[in-house]
Design an enzyme around this catalytic site. Structure first.
Site, PDB file in Angstrom:
ATOM      1  N   ASP A  44      -0.176  -1.103  -6.302  1.00 18.76           N
ATOM      2  CA  ASP A  44       0.570  -0.345  -5.303  1.00 18.76           C
ATOM      3  C   ASP A  44      -0.288   0.733  -4.642  1.00 18.76           C
ATOM      4  O   ASP A  44       0.223   1.659  -4.044  1.00 18.76           O
ATOM      5  CB  ASP A  44       1.844   0.247  -5.905  1.00 18.76           C
ATOM      6  CG  ASP A  44       1.571   1.236  -7.021  1.00 18.76           C
ATOM      7  OD1 ASP A  44       0.438   1.305  -7.508  1.00 18.76           O
ATOM      8  OD2 ASP A  44       2.516   1.948  -7.408  1.00 18.76           O
ATOM      9  N   SER A  45      -1.601   0.597  -4.706  1.00 19.43           N
ATOM     10  CA  SER A  45      -2.495   1.613  -4.142  1.00 19.43           C
ATOM     11  C   SER A  45      -2.453   1.693  -2.621  1.00 19.43           C
ATOM     12  O   SER A  45      -2.873   2.690  -2.043  1.00 19.43           O
ATOM     13  CB  SER A  45      -3.929   1.384  -4.602  1.00 19.43           C
ATOM     14  OG  SER A  45      -4.466   0.223  -4.012  1.00 19.43           O
TER      15      SER A  45
END
Length: 174
Positions: A44-45
């Site tokens: 989810d960066s």
């Protein structure tokens, strides 16, 4: 017509059919190997810009074409674990990067980042650091959880696998 002529015709028909079946397979493999490759985002960066589980398409010739510049989203083998990482290029060779209270500065100029939720990364500081020759500095859009150039340093241009093709985000959501 004798049996030998008939067997020859059958053999030629099979060869033609085999060639006709192989041409699309070879074309798809060539396109995937040389031009465009689908990649599933595993972290989810880059959220919310690119959510985990999304499939994006990478344009592989972008590095050779000189299309790597600030703001472009790239994929590369992460120095942290070797998996494909997807991050945004923030600065190129010779540029100076700093983050002050979650605001990005490149060469001491504040950079507008409408895709960043600054309230989630308040109090973040980094640098300043100058990007070495032949490299780029990359950051995830979800700065609070991203492992990026702040952790593993600048990414060599030779490590970049491609750029995100705009408009190719597939989230699998209905």
């Amino acid at each position: 017509m004798n049996v030998v002529d008939q067997a020859g015709r059958v053999g030629r028909s099979r060869r033609r059919l085999l060639v006709a079946a192989l041409i699309p397979v070879v074309a798809v493999l060539a396109i995937r190997t040389l031009l465009v490759e689908p990649v599933t985002v595993s972290s989810d960066s880059m959220a919310p810009t690119i959510p985990p589980g999304a499939v994006v398409f990478l344009f592989k010739p972008a590095v050779a074409a000189g299309w790597i510049r600030n703001g472009v989203v790239v994929a590369f083998a992460s120095p942290a674990d070797g998996r494909t990482a997807i991050k945004r290029v923030i600065a190129g060779a010779g540029q100076r990067v700093a983050i002050r209270d979650s605001e990005l500065f490149v060469d001491d100029v504040a950079v507008a980042e409408p895709f960043i939720d600054h309230s989630r990364i308040d109090g973040t500081y980094f640098g300043p650091e100058t990007v070495p020759a032949g490299s780029v500095f990359v950051l995830g859009d979800n700065r609070g959880v991203s492992i990026d150039s702040r952790d593993f340093g600048a990414v060599p241009l030779t490590a970049i696998q491609g750029t995100l093709v705009q408009g190719t985000l597939l989230t699998g959501q209905k």
